[in-house]
Scaffold this motif. Structure first.
Motif, PDB file in Angstrom:
ATOM      1  N   VAL A 161     -17.650  51.177 101.361  1.00 24.16           N
ATOM      2  CA  VAL A 161     -16.241  51.632 100.439  1.00 24.16           C
ATOM      3  C   VAL A 161     -15.687  49.743 100.154  1.00 24.16           C
ATOM      4  CG1 VAL A 161     -14.737  52.617  99.003  1.00 24.16           C
ATOM      5  CG2 VAL A 161     -17.065  53.521 100.210  1.00 24.16           C
ATOM      6  N   PRO A 162     -15.899  49.456  98.522  1.00 19.69           N
ATOM      7  CA  PRO A 162     -15.103  47.619  98.539  1.00 19.69           C
ATOM      8  C   PRO A 162     -13.421  48.332  99.361  1.00 19.69           C
ATOM      9  CG  PRO A 162     -16.011  48.522  96.181  1.00 19.69           C
ATOM     10  CD  PRO A 162     -16.082  49.672  97.127  1.00 19.69           C
ATOM     11  N   THR A 163     -12.793  47.459  99.189  1.00 18.98           N
ATOM     12  CA  THR A 163     -11.097  47.031  99.381  1.00 18.98           C
ATOM     13  C   THR A 163     -10.882  47.264  98.381  1.00 18.98           C
ATOM     14  OG1 THR A 163     -11.490  45.108  99.895  1.00 18.98           O
ATOM     15  CG2 THR A 163     -11.669  46.234 101.944  1.00 18.98           C
ATOM     16  N   ARG A 164      -9.743  47.273  97.814  1.00 19.57           N
ATOM     17  CA  ARG A 164      -9.521  47.562  96.624  1.00 19.57           C
ATOM     18  C   ARG A 164      -8.861  45.583  96.475  1.00 19.57           C
ATOM     19  NH1 ARG A 164      -6.302  50.965  95.076  1.00 19.57           N
ATOM     20  NH2 ARG A 164      -5.812  51.775  97.226  1.00 19.57           N
ATOM     21  N   ALA A 165      -9.321  45.403  96.812  1.00 16.60           N
ATOM     22  CA  ALA A 165      -8.741  43.435  96.353  1.00 16.60           C
ATOM     23  C   ALA A 165     -10.386  43.391  95.928  1.00 16.60           C
ATOM     24  CB  ALA A 165      -8.475  42.990  97.530  1.00 16.60           C
ATOM     25  N   GLU A 166     -11.212  43.230  96.445  1.00 13.88           N
ATOM     26  CA  GLU A 166     -12.809  43.687  96.241  1.00 13.88           C
ATOM     27  C   GLU A 166     -13.451  43.974  95.184  1.00 13.88           C
ATOM     28  OE1 GLU A 166     -14.549  43.489 101.253  1.00 13.88           O
ATOM     29  OE2 GLU A 166     -14.413  44.953 100.049  1.00 13.88           O
ATOM     30  N   ILE A 204       1.198  63.033  93.635  1.00 13.82           N
ATOM     31  CA  ILE A 204       1.228  62.019  95.143  1.00 13.82           C
ATOM     32  C   ILE A 204       0.404  60.984  95.014  1.00 13.82           C
ATOM     33  CG2 ILE A 204       0.898  62.647  96.954  1.00 13.82           C
ATOM     34  CD1 ILE A 204       2.216  65.303  96.905  1.00 13.82           C
ATOM     35  N   LEU A 205      -0.932  61.755  94.213  1.00 14.45           N
ATOM     36  CA  LEU A 205      -1.845  60.591  94.829  1.00 14.45           C
ATOM     37  C   LEU A 205      -1.850  58.846  93.834  1.00 14.45           C
ATOM     38  CD1 LEU A 205      -5.113  63.113  94.982  1.00 14.45           C
ATOM     39  CD2 LEU A 205      -4.044  61.096  97.006  1.00 14.45           C
ATOM     40  N   PRO A 206      -1.449  59.201  92.847  1.00 15.03           N
ATOM     41  CA  PRO A 206      -1.130  57.965  92.243  1.00 15.03           C
ATOM     42  C   PRO A 206      -0.040  56.795  92.869  1.00 15.03           C
ATOM     43  CG  PRO A 206      -1.518  59.733  90.650  1.00 15.03           C
ATOM     44  CD  PRO A 206      -1.156  60.050  91.769  1.00 15.03           C
ATOM     45  N   ALA A 207       0.573  57.861  93.476  1.00 11.39           N
ATOM     46  CA  ALA A 207       1.946  56.742  93.935  1.00 11.39           C
ATOM     47  C   ALA A 207       1.268  56.147  95.206  1.00 11.39           C
ATOM     48  CB  ALA A 207       3.424  57.528  94.420  1.00 11.39           C
ATOM     49  N   THR A 208       0.372  56.858  96.062  1.00  6.25           N
ATOM     50  CA  THR A 208       0.212  56.313  97.276  1.00  6.25           C
ATOM     51  C   THR A 208      -1.111  55.138  97.280  1.00  6.25           C
ATOM     52  OG1 THR A 208      -1.339  58.792  97.834  1.00  6.25           O
ATOM     53  CG2 THR A 208       0.719  58.971  98.767  1.00  6.25           C
ATOM     54  N   SER A 209      -2.349  55.784  96.150  1.00 10.06           N
ATOM     55  CA  SER A 209      -3.065  54.985  96.681  1.00 10.06           C
ATOM     56  C   SER A 209      -3.088  53.414  96.058  1.00 10.06           C
ATOM     57  CB  SER A 209      -3.878  55.634  94.653  1.00 10.06           C
ATOM     58  OG  SER A 209      -3.646  55.264  93.622  1.00 10.06           O
ATOM     59  N   SER A 210      -1.736  53.106  95.643  1.00 12.99           N
ATOM     60  CA  SER A 210      -0.853  51.582  95.465  1.00 12.99           C
ATOM     61  C   SER A 210      -1.233  51.160  96.805  1.00 12.99           C
ATOM     62  CB  SER A 210      -0.788  51.498  94.494  1.00 12.99           C
ATOM     63  OG  SER A 210       0.726  52.176  95.335  1.00 12.99           O
ATOM     64  N   PHE A 211      -1.084  51.571  98.203  1.00 11.28           N
ATOM     65  CA  PHE A 211      -0.725  50.711  98.719  1.00 11.28           C
ATOM     66  C   PHE A 211      -1.792  51.631 100.409  1.00 11.28           C
ATOM     67  CE2 PHE A 211       2.795  54.636  98.863  1.00 11.28           C
ATOM     68  CZ  PHE A 211       2.443  55.228 100.567  1.00 11.28           C
ATOM     69  N   THR A 212      -2.113  52.489 100.354  1.00  6.79           N
ATOM     70  CA  THR A 212      -3.556  53.630 100.787  1.00  6.79           C
ATOM     71  C   THR A 212      -5.029  52.573 100.218  1.00  6.79           C
ATOM     72  OG1 THR A 212      -2.332  55.134 101.037  1.00  6.79           O
ATOM     73  CG2 THR A 212      -4.878  55.194 101.992  1.00  6.79           C
ATOM     74  N   GLU A 213      -6.058  52.111 101.202  1.00  5.67           N
ATOM     75  CA  GLU A 213      -7.263  51.947 100.760  1.00  5.67           C
ATOM     76  C   GLU A 213      -8.858  53.068 100.863  1.00  5.67           C
ATOM     77  OE1 GLU A 213      -9.189  49.156  99.958  1.00  5.67           O
ATOM     78  OE2 GLU A 213      -6.720  48.020 100.817  1.00  5.67           O
ATOM     79  N   PRO A 214      -9.090  53.256  99.730  1.00  7.58           N
ATOM     80  CA  PRO A 214     -10.023  54.510  99.562  1.00  7.58           C
ATOM     81  C   PRO A 214     -10.995  54.611 100.669  1.00  7.58           C
ATOM     82  CG  PRO A 214     -10.102  52.449  97.798  1.00  7.58           C
ATOM     83  CD  PRO A 214      -9.293  52.245  98.496  1.00  7.58           C
ATOM     84  N   SER A 215     -11.316  53.551 101.360  1.00  7.45           N
ATOM     85  CA  SER A 215     -11.959  53.896 102.461  1.00  7.45           C
ATOM     86  C   SER A 215     -10.968  54.672 103.313  1.00  7.45           C
ATOM     87  CB  SER A 215     -12.520  52.534 103.594  1.00  7.45           C
ATOM     88  OG  SER A 215     -10.948  51.687 104.189  1.00  7.45           O
ATOM     89  N   MET A 216     -10.163  54.755 103.881  1.00  3.95           N
ATOM     90  CA  MET A 216      -8.966  54.997 104.586  1.00  3.95           C
ATOM     91  C   MET A 216      -9.170  56.779 104.347  1.00  3.95           C
ATOM     92  SD  MET A 216      -8.505  53.370 107.177  1.00  3.95           S
ATOM     93  CE  MET A 216      -7.115  54.333 108.015  1.00  3.95           C
ATOM     94  N   LEU A 217      -9.158  56.643 103.234  1.00  2.00           N
ATOM     95  CA  LEU A 217      -8.914  58.513 102.485  1.00  2.00           C
ATOM     96  C   LEU A 217     -10.313  59.217 102.876  1.00  2.00           C
ATOM     97  CD1 LEU A 217      -6.506  57.567  99.023  1.00  2.00           C
ATOM     98  CD2 LEU A 217      -5.991  58.912 101.423  1.00  2.00           C
ATOM     99  N   TRP A 218     -11.315  58.188 102.305  1.00  2.00           N
ATOM    100  CA  TRP A 218     -12.763  59.263 103.335  1.00  2.00           C
ATOM    101  C   TRP A 218     -12.333  59.470 104.091  1.00  2.00           C
ATOM    102  CZ3 TRP A 218     -15.462  60.790  99.545  1.00  2.00           C
ATOM    103  CH2 TRP A 218     -15.492  60.316  97.903  1.00  2.00           C
ATOM    104  N   LYS A 219     -12.066  58.575 105.154  1.00  2.00           N
ATOM    105  CA  LYS A 219     -12.383  59.483 106.013  1.00  2.00           C
ATOM    106  C   LYS A 219     -11.096  59.907 107.159  1.00  2.00           C
ATOM    107  CE  LYS A 219     -13.656  54.697 108.221  1.00  2.00           C
ATOM    108  NZ  LYS A 219     -12.635  53.143 108.751  1.00  2.00           N
ATOM    109  N   GLY A 220     -10.036  60.288 106.398  1.00  2.00           N
ATOM    110  CA  GLY A 220      -8.981  61.550 106.905  1.00  2.00           C
ATOM    111  C   GLY A 220      -9.336  62.530 105.955  1.00  2.00           C
TER     112      GLY A 220
END
Length: 199
Positions: A182-187, A46-62
């Motif tokens: 936490v840097p965004t994916r682009a950063e 699940i995580l490899p599929a969702t991590s491509s469109f979910t920012e890490p900071s959102m998961l840290w908050k989730g």
């Protein structure tokens, strides 16, 4: 901290509900096997599929947000329609969710945070945080529970549930604040590309 408290809650409830040692050991074995299977499914499916469109900071908050909700059900069982003490199913589910996220989501996020950093920050910082942050947090929670038990006597499941909800709230507050660093994916991709060029 929170994981330690939920572990104590789970062991306490399992001991109450399943007094036979053999039966309890079998139940705990199946329980941790379930955690391992769910962690594998999350981490490799699940995580490899969702991590491509979910920012890490959102998961840290989730993560702490989910745990705050779960611990509120423990501390205030009437929310879920249970009167009296929380059931074994509710206690075990809360601990299962915590351990599954700890073994899969948090470990993936840890690595994502360290990748764009320079060599010293990545390796030395990771060790310092691992030893001081995680291990000290678990030890501090264990010592605090021991101190409370020796000062006020044995705590029941309800009291432990209140402390767990407090710990989840504290985790949410700090995660919310720190996740902004936490840097965004682009950063992260830009930093990684610069590092690769320089090295």
């Amino acid at each position: 901290g929170l994981s330690t408290m939920l572990n104590v809650c789970c062991i306490t409830k399992v001991s109450e509900v399943i007094p036979d040692d053999k039966e309890r050991a079998g139940w705990m074995g199946k329980f941790f096997a379930t955690i391992n299977v769910l962690s594998c499914v999350l981490q490799f499916g699940i995580l490899p599929a969702t991590s491509s469109f979910t920012e890490p900071s959102m998961l840290w908050k989730g993560m702490p947000l989910v745990m705050l909700g779960m611990t509120c059900f423990l501390a205030f069982p009437r929310i879920s329609g249970v009167s009296g003490e929380p059931t074994l199913r509710l206690v075990a589910t809360t601990f299962l969710v915590m351990k599954t996220m700890e073994f899969s989501v948090r470990r993936m996020l840890d690595e994502m945070v360290y990748v764009p950093l320079d060599y010293e920050s990545r390796y030395l910082g990771k060790e310092v945080i691992g030893v001081l942050g995680y291990r000290f947090g678990k030890s501090a929670a264990s010592l605090a529970l021991s101190a409370l038990t020796s000062s006020f006597g044995t705590m029941g499941l309800r009291e432990l549930s209140y402390f767990s909800t407090g710990a989840a709230g504290l985790w949410l507050a700090t995660a919310w604040k720190l996740s902004n660093l936490v840097p965004t994916r682009a950063e992260a991709e830009i930093n990684y590309a610069k590092m690769k060029k320089g090295g």
